[in-house]
Design an enzyme around this catalytic site. Structure first.
Site, PDB file in Angstrom:
ATOM      1  N   THR A  73       7.780  18.125  -5.765  1.00 29.09           N
ATOM      2  CA  THR A  73       6.927  17.150  -5.081  1.00 29.09           C
ATOM      3  C   THR A  73       7.817  16.207  -4.279  1.00 29.09           C
ATOM      4  O   THR A  73       8.810  15.701  -4.790  1.00 29.09           O
ATOM      5  CB  THR A  73       6.070  16.372  -6.100  1.00 29.09           C
ATOM      6  OG1 THR A  73       5.209  17.301  -6.772  1.00 29.09           O
ATOM      7  CG2 THR A  73       5.228  15.306  -5.413  1.00 29.09           C
ATOM      8  N   VAL A 118       9.242  13.114  -1.886  1.00 29.02           N
ATOM      9  CA  VAL A 118       9.236  11.681  -1.599  1.00 29.02           C
ATOM     10  C   VAL A 118       8.883  11.490  -0.120  1.00 29.02           C
ATOM     11  O   VAL A 118       9.275  12.286   0.731  1.00 29.02           O
ATOM     12  CB  VAL A 118      10.622  11.082  -1.922  1.00 29.02           C
ATOM     13  CG1 VAL A 118      10.802   9.705  -1.305  1.00 29.02           C
ATOM     14  CG2 VAL A 118      10.837  11.034  -3.435  1.00 29.02           C
ATOM     15  N   ILE A 170      12.011  16.481  -7.877  1.00 33.22           N
ATOM     16  CA  ILE A 170      11.731  15.480  -6.844  1.00 33.22           C
ATOM     17  C   ILE A 170      12.427  15.924  -5.561  1.00 33.22           C
ATOM     18  O   ILE A 170      13.646  16.090  -5.527  1.00 33.22           O
ATOM     19  CB  ILE A 170      12.225  14.090  -7.278  1.00 33.22           C
ATOM     20  CG1 ILE A 170      11.444  13.595  -8.507  1.00 33.22           C
ATOM     21  CG2 ILE A 170      12.127  13.102  -6.119  1.00 33.22           C
ATOM     22  CD1 ILE A 170       9.962  13.369  -8.273  1.00 33.22           C
ATOM     23  N   LYS A 171      11.636  16.117  -4.499  1.00 30.03           N
ATOM     24  CA  LYS A 171      12.197  16.554  -3.215  1.00 30.03           C
ATOM     25  C   LYS A 171      12.590  15.352  -2.365  1.00 30.03           C
ATOM     26  O   LYS A 171      11.807  14.423  -2.191  1.00 30.03           O
ATOM     27  CB  LYS A 171      11.176  17.402  -2.435  1.00 30.03           C
ATOM     28  CG  LYS A 171      11.118  18.842  -2.870  1.00 30.03           C
ATOM     29  CD  LYS A 171      10.088  19.617  -2.079  1.00 30.03           C
ATOM     30  CE  LYS A 171      10.642  20.188  -0.809  1.00 30.03           C
ATOM     31  NZ  LYS A 171       9.674  21.069  -0.127  1.00 30.03           N
ATOM     32  N   LEU A 172      13.806  15.424  -1.865  1.00 29.57           N
ATOM     33  CA  LEU A 172      14.342  14.376  -0.997  1.00 29.57           C
ATOM     34  C   LEU A 172      15.003  15.030   0.204  1.00 29.57           C
ATOM     35  O   LEU A 172      15.604  16.104   0.077  1.00 29.57           O
ATOM     36  CB  LEU A 172      15.401  13.560  -1.745  1.00 29.57           C
ATOM     37  CG  LEU A 172      14.932  12.748  -2.957  1.00 29.57           C
ATOM     38  CD1 LEU A 172      16.054  12.598  -3.967  1.00 29.57           C
ATOM     39  CD2 LEU A 172      14.438  11.381  -2.497  1.00 29.57           C
TER      40      LEU A 172
END
Length: 318
Positions: A95, A97, A131-133
């Site tokens: 998911t 950011v 967590i996608k950044l």
């Protein structure tokens, strides 16, 4: 004989690059990835209306301020879709950011904490979340801190060796080097066509994979953004590949026999000193393709995030 998708699954972990639950049911991937563009697309699927309604109702309970409600509804919707997907995949959901935070380390970390908390409130342990950044210097630094807290990250919009090296040195769990968008840039720049073997995106991921294995980095390499199944077949053996529904379908309907193309090094050697921020920025800046595609990717994800927020604002007003 097993179809090409089934053969590929014996060499590489297959991840579905979609928020479409029906597609995930059909192709049975290990993991799934989402991004703002995919969440926007998923939000327009009628079956998801209950997830949107839930996000809207929840956001209204959190704050009376409309801007805060929009922010909360957007995060809650992404998590609601992720929770549904996790009912179908045995592994993890990625998911993302908000792309507008790509140059703000502290706000990226705060957003990651919020997403993890929302998942935990929905009964999902952080071990099932990535967590996608964006792979900016600030995004990589945010990921380094999150990893030290036990929150695993997926560094996306990765187009250059400098980005990949910095991610490994930061101890990032997983990277998503983009294949098709690199090809797009080179085709436009040179006017040439490329076969799968010489595809600049394939060459880039192969170089990154070999470097990681040669130096014993544990960071997972997950090739992303494909334009055709030739690219995918040339990357058989990569740790993971995240593939959209149309190419998953094409692979399932193909009978091409495949062999692993990426094979880990049998021995490892120590890596050199980590990149400094100045070295990273210089090395990255030397690659015009990567500079163009990272900037474009962040802009486009921000545009789709904005479109999603316009839709949510209208629903919050009702």
């Amino acid at each position: 004989m097993a179809n090409t998708l089934e053969q590929l699954k014996s060499y590489t972990t297959i991840v579905a690059d979609t928020g479409d639950i029906e597609a995930i049911k059909r192709y049975q991937p290990e993991d799934a990835t989402t991004n703002p563009s995919l969440i926007l697309k998923a939000a327009q699927i009628p079956e998801y209306s209950a997830l949107i309604d839930n996000a809207i109702a929840w956001a209204k309970l959190q704050s009376a301020d409309i801007e805060q409600q929009i922010d909360d509804a957007s995060d809650k919707l992404a998590v609601n879709i992720g929770v549904e997907i996790l009912k179908l995949v045995p592994g993890r959901i990625s998911t993302e950011v908000d792309a507008r935070l790509s140059f703000d380390k502290e706000k990226s970390i705060a957003k990651a904490h919020k997403l993890v908390r929302l998942y935990q409130e929905a009964g999902v342990d952080k071990s099932r979340i990535l967590i996608k950044l964006a792979s900016t210097w600030e995004g990589i630094c945010a990921a380094k801190e999150l990893e030290q807290e036990g929150i695993n990250c997926n560094l996306t919009l990765l187009f250059s060796f400098a980005q990949a090296r910095a991610c490994a040195e930061a101890g990032v769990y997983l990277i998503s080097p983009f294949v098709g968008r690199i090809l797009d840039w080179y085709k436009k720049d040179t006017g040439k066509d490329y076969d799968a073997v010489n595809d600049p995106g394939v060459v880039s991921v192969t170089e990154i994979y070999n470097y990681y294995k040669q130096h014993g980095y544990n960071t997972v390499v997950m090739g992303a953004s494909f334009r055709n199944i030739g690219e995918i077949i040339e990357l058989a053996g990569c740790d993971r590949l995240t593939i959209g529904p149309s190419l998953l379908e094409e692979l399932a309907n193909s009978q091409v026999t495949i062999q692993p193309k990426l094979i880990p090094a049998s021995t490892t050697v120590a890596a050199g000193e980590p990149l400094t921020e100045a070295q990273f920025r210089w090395d990255f800046n030397q690659d015009p393709m990567a500079v163009d595609k990272l900037a474009e990717g962040i802009r486009n994800f921000a545009i789709d995030q904005g479109k999603l927020e316009v839709m949510l604002k209208a629903k919050l007003a009702n």
